[in-house]
Motif scaffolding. Sequence first.
Motif: not given
Length: 391
Positions: A317-341
Amino acid sequence: MKFDIFKSITIDILRKYLSGIWLAHNDGRLDSGEGVLSYPTAVLFANCDGYFVAELIGHSSRYNGLDVIKVKTQNIYRYLSQYHDDASDAFFELDAAGHGFKDICFGSALEIEGFEKRFPSIRLFKTFIKGRAGGESSSFLFGDNFRSLHIEECLFVNKREEMYRCKHVKCMFVLKSDVSVPELKAFYSDFLSGENVRCATTGKADSRVKNIAAQLQGLYLSKGVHETTIGKFINDHPEVIHKAFRCKSFLHEKSFKWLESKFEIVEKEIRPDLLVLRDDGFYDIYDLKTAVDAKKSLTNTKSSRRKFIDCVSDGVAQLINYREYFKYEKNAKYALENHGVRVSDPELVLVVGSMDNFSALEVEQAAMMYQKVTIIDYDTLCFMYSSSFEK
């Protein structure tokens, strides 16, 4: 002596000693021959109901200090045997001060043979002390007059019914809990004096691999070791992930702010155990649980409606929750700008359990309801790591 005082004195002495070894090595005053000098990375401290334990773990070609890790209070015999609270089949009775053992594999006659595949570090030992066949207790019995013990580069192979444990000890100290400050300092002074280097070891590259795998096994198969301790050990030894999962890079416990979701945002952030870089530049998501030694199976017993036990379900369930996080534009932008992910269609991997409770068919059946979730056990992880070096 109070346990905190024992920890404080021990860590101060070991840090000072290893810093001196590191300086001598860099200055050319220390000859390691053809071997590679390896330094510990952390000290495990355990208050074992009348006995204090300090155990050095980790392998690093540089001395970068020692982390302090406290494990749960437990019986001294269980700490050594990983299964049992008694010493009815002990090899030795220790009833004095200054006991010491080095470069020995302890186990019963039936425990040692045939387990090289699961515990390859057995191959490193030339000296075996075998008790009676079927013996299942601690190798040591502590007498009324016991004061102190040091163990260096030893292996303890233990069993309970048809389940086996292998504990590789790089360097361990055991002292009676009523030890005085002068007695404790004298013990370390005696052990660390002389021309030979203690606490740090030398060996060939293949022995380093087997020792790292053995120490990781010793951690996840031990009672009282938290998921964070396992994760810290893996992060300190990145080659485990690099080799096992054939990746060039990974991130450990990076924090990502949760900025957007169609659901209520309960958590302010996510902190995946591992983000593993794929060849295409995107990351897969990994979560590390424990070996859940108390459970005989990772699934329930109803084959027609097989489900995972709670801790495995929570991990998925935790892994699925992490996957859900990256589906959203604002979250994905934060991940790329702050961690290059960047994450796209990630593989979700849960590491949990061991050979003792992992049934591939049962896990496959219980995982059918999930998409792109892979579950592997820690013994498989160690095998993937160690076998990657074999020609």
